[in-house]
Design a protein around this motif. Structure first.
Motif, PDB file in Angstrom:
ATOM      1  N   ALA A 161       5.403  -2.564   8.450  1.00 15.07           N
ATOM      2  CA  ALA A 161       6.382  -3.030   7.467  1.00 15.07           C
ATOM      3  C   ALA A 161       6.572  -4.530   7.639  1.00 15.07           C
ATOM      4  O   ALA A 161       6.755  -5.022   8.751  1.00 15.07           O
ATOM      5  CB  ALA A 161       7.706  -2.303   7.648  1.00 15.07           C
ATOM      6  N   ALA A 162       6.479  -5.245   6.532  1.00 17.31           N
ATOM      7  CA  ALA A 162       6.703  -6.689   6.559  1.00 17.31           C
ATOM      8  C   ALA A 162       6.866  -7.193   5.141  1.00 17.31           C
ATOM      9  O   ALA A 162       6.276  -6.656   4.204  1.00 17.31           O
ATOM     10  CB  ALA A 162       5.529  -7.406   7.223  1.00 17.31           C
ATOM     11  N   ASP A 163       7.661  -8.237   5.016  1.00 17.29           N
ATOM     12  CA  ASP A 163       7.811  -8.949   3.753  1.00 17.29           C
ATOM     13  C   ASP A 163       6.813 -10.093   3.794  1.00 17.29           C
ATOM     14  O   ASP A 163       7.026 -11.095   4.488  1.00 17.29           O
ATOM     15  CB  ASP A 163       9.240  -9.467   3.616  1.00 17.29           C
TER      16      ASP A 163
ATOM     17  N   GLY B  15       0.778  -1.240   0.000  1.00 15.69           N
ATOM     18  CA  GLY B  15       0.000   0.000   0.000  1.00 15.69           C
ATOM     19  C   GLY B  15       0.800   1.275   0.000  1.00 15.69           C
ATOM     20  O   GLY B  15       0.224   2.356  -0.052  1.00 15.69           O
ATOM     21  N   ALA B  16       2.105   1.177   0.046  1.00 15.14           N
ATOM     22  CA  ALA B  16       2.913   2.390   0.141  1.00 15.14           C
ATOM     23  C   ALA B  16       3.376   2.913  -1.207  1.00 15.14           C
ATOM     24  O   ALA B  16       3.995   3.962  -1.291  1.00 15.14           O
ATOM     25  CB  ALA B  16       4.137   2.137   1.029  1.00 15.14           C
ATOM     26  N   GLY B  17       3.063   2.219  -2.262  1.00 14.96           N
ATOM     27  CA  GLY B  17       3.541   2.625  -3.576  1.00 14.96           C
ATOM     28  C   GLY B  17       2.719   3.719  -4.214  1.00 14.96           C
ATOM     29  O   GLY B  17       1.685   4.139  -3.698  1.00 14.96           O
ATOM     30  N   TRP B  18       3.163   4.165  -5.342  1.00 22.71           N
ATOM     31  CA  TRP B  18       2.458   5.205  -6.084  1.00 22.71           C
ATOM     32  C   TRP B  18       1.470   4.611  -7.072  1.00 22.71           C
ATOM     33  O   TRP B  18       0.710   5.302  -7.701  1.00 22.71           O
ATOM     34  CB  TRP B  18       3.445   6.120  -6.810  1.00 22.71           C
ATOM     35  N   GLY B  19       1.453   3.296  -7.185  1.00 18.90           N
ATOM     36  CA  GLY B  19       0.594   2.626  -8.163  1.00 18.90           C
ATOM     37  C   GLY B  19      -0.742   2.233  -7.586  1.00 18.90           C
ATOM     38  O   GLY B  19      -1.391   2.995  -6.879  1.00 18.90           O
ATOM     39  N   VAL B  20      -1.140   1.002  -7.868  1.00 18.18           N
ATOM     40  CA  VAL B  20      -2.454   0.506  -7.471  1.00 18.18           C
ATOM     41  C   VAL B  20      -2.642   0.590  -5.955  1.00 18.18           C
ATOM     42  O   VAL B  20      -3.673   1.057  -5.471  1.00 18.18           O
ATOM     43  CB  VAL B  20      -2.663  -0.947  -7.968  1.00 18.18           C
ATOM     44  N   GLY B  21      -1.662   0.134  -5.188  1.00 14.69           N
ATOM     45  CA  GLY B  21      -1.787   0.146  -3.731  1.00 14.69           C
ATOM     46  C   GLY B  21      -2.022   1.532  -3.166  1.00 14.69           C
ATOM     47  O   GLY B  21      -2.879   1.734  -2.314  1.00 14.69           O
ATOM     48  N   GLY B  22      -1.263   2.494  -3.650  1.00  6.83           N
ATOM     49  CA  GLY B  22      -1.449   3.870  -3.194  1.00  6.83           C
ATOM     50  C   GLY B  22      -2.815   4.412  -3.572  1.00  6.83           C
ATOM     51  O   GLY B  22      -3.472   5.096  -2.781  1.00  6.83           O
ATOM     52  N   GLY B  23      -3.258   4.092  -4.773  1.00  8.17           N
ATOM     53  CA  GLY B  23      -4.580   4.534  -5.222  1.00  8.17           C
ATOM     54  C   GLY B  23      -5.697   3.902  -4.413  1.00  8.17           C
ATOM     55  O   GLY B  23      -6.674   4.568  -4.055  1.00  8.17           O
ATOM     56  N   VAL B  24      -5.556   2.622  -4.099  1.00  7.23           N
ATOM     57  CA  VAL B  24      -6.553   1.928  -3.278  1.00  7.23           C
ATOM     58  C   VAL B  24      -6.624   2.578  -1.896  1.00  7.23           C
ATOM     59  O   VAL B  24      -7.715   2.826  -1.372  1.00  7.23           O
ATOM     60  CB  VAL B  24      -6.221   0.422  -3.178  1.00  7.23           C
TER      61      VAL B  24
ATOM     62  N   LEU C 174      -7.069   2.467   7.742  1.00  2.30           N
ATOM     63  CA  LEU C 174      -6.104   1.777   6.890  1.00  2.30           C
ATOM     64  C   LEU C 174      -4.982   1.143   7.688  1.00  2.30           C
ATOM     65  O   LEU C 174      -4.431   1.752   8.606  1.00  2.30           O
ATOM     66  CB  LEU C 174      -5.485   2.752   5.894  1.00  2.30           C
ATOM     67  N   ILE C 175      -4.647  -0.053   7.307  1.00  2.00           N
ATOM     68  CA  ILE C 175      -3.441  -0.720   7.780  1.00  2.00           C
ATOM     69  C   ILE C 175      -2.596  -0.888   6.525  1.00  2.00           C
ATOM     70  O   ILE C 175      -2.921  -1.699   5.656  1.00  2.00           O
ATOM     71  CB  ILE C 175      -3.751  -2.083   8.423  1.00  2.00           C
ATOM     72  N   ILE C 176      -1.577  -0.058   6.413  1.00  2.00           N
ATOM     73  CA  ILE C 176      -0.764  -0.035   5.200  1.00  2.00           C
ATOM     74  C   ILE C 176       0.470  -0.889   5.415  1.00  2.00           C
ATOM     75  O   ILE C 176       1.316  -0.601   6.252  1.00  2.00           O
ATOM     76  CB  ILE C 176      -0.380   1.412   4.826  1.00  2.00           C
ATOM     77  N   ASN C 177       0.548  -1.954   4.633  1.00  6.98           N
ATOM     78  CA  ASN C 177       1.688  -2.863   4.698  1.00  6.98           C
ATOM     79  C   ASN C 177       2.582  -2.621   3.489  1.00  6.98           C
ATOM     80  O   ASN C 177       2.093  -2.411   2.385  1.00  6.98           O
ATOM     81  CB  ASN C 177       1.207  -4.318   4.687  1.00  6.98           C
ATOM     82  N   ASP C 178       3.869  -2.644   3.738  1.00  6.89           N
ATOM     83  CA  ASP C 178       4.834  -2.587   2.652  1.00  6.89           C
ATOM     84  C   ASP C 178       6.135  -3.193   3.145  1.00  6.89           C
ATOM     85  O   ASP C 178       6.407  -3.193   4.346  1.00  6.89           O
ATOM     86  CB  ASP C 178       5.059  -1.147   2.181  1.00  6.89           C
ATOM     87  N   ILE C 179       6.932  -3.687   2.245  1.00  9.01           N
ATOM     88  CA  ILE C 179       8.227  -4.255   2.605  1.00  9.01           C
ATOM     89  C   ILE C 179       9.191  -3.149   3.051  1.00  9.01           C
ATOM     90  O   ILE C 179      10.098  -3.379   3.831  1.00  9.01           O
ATOM     91  CB  ILE C 179       8.810  -5.076   1.422  1.00  9.01           C
ATOM     92  N   ASN C 180       8.954  -1.930   2.584  1.00 12.14           N
ATOM     93  CA  ASN C 180       9.801  -0.786   2.899  1.00 12.14           C
ATOM     94  C   ASN C 180       9.172   0.010   4.045  1.00 12.14           C
ATOM     95  O   ASN C 180       8.163   0.685   3.876  1.00 12.14           O
ATOM     96  CB  ASN C 180       9.951   0.084   1.645  1.00 12.14           C
ATOM     97  N   ALA C 181       9.773  -0.085   5.235  1.00 10.46           N
ATOM     98  CA  ALA C 181       9.221   0.556   6.429  1.00 10.46           C
ATOM     99  C   ALA C 181       9.080   2.064   6.273  1.00 10.46           C
ATOM    100  O   ALA C 181       8.061   2.645   6.665  1.00 10.46           O
ATOM    101  CB  ALA C 181      10.093   0.240   7.642  1.00 10.46           C
TER     102      ALA C 181
END
Length: 110
Positions: A57-59, A13-22, A33-40
């Motif tokens: 943050a989690a893989d 969810g931290a990206g600029w693409g689909v996850g960010g838009g969602v 929102l609970i935003i998960n991403d591999i990049n903390a």
């Protein structure tokens, strides 16, 4: 649609693409929102954009990190209403190479 009092986990969810838009749309609808991403750092940055969001943050390709994520959600949020399973990788290779790499990773248990 009103998503007030609804908690939604968005992986990737931290990206600029689909996850960010969602995340943007869900926040507009009132979801927690609970935003998960591999990049903390990116996950924290994304969560700061919304008044009712946390970052985790989690893989999610690693079982132990998935378990830790859901343990933290249970403690801090309770139950989640929905999961947007958006996490993935950007593969910028031709189809043959992509299939070969995927198969190798599968065989090696990655």
């Amino acid at each position: 649609m009103d998503l007030a009092n609804q908690s939604v986990l968005v992986t990737g969810g931290a990206g600029w693409g689909v996850g960010g838009g969602v995340c943007e749309v869900l926040a507009e609808l009132g979801a927690r929102l609970i935003i998960n991403d591999i990049n903390a750092e990116k996950a924290e940055e994304a969560a700061r954009k919304y008044p009712n969001a946390i970052a985790i943050a989690a893989d999610i390709s690693k079982d132990a990190e998935v378990d830790a994520t859901f343990s933290r959600i249970a403690k801090e949020v309770g139950t989640i209403t929905a999961l947007v399973n958006n996490a993935g990788v950007d593969v910028s290779k031709d189809a043959g190479t992509t299939i070969m790499l995927h198969n190798r990773d599968f065989i090696e248990g990655k």
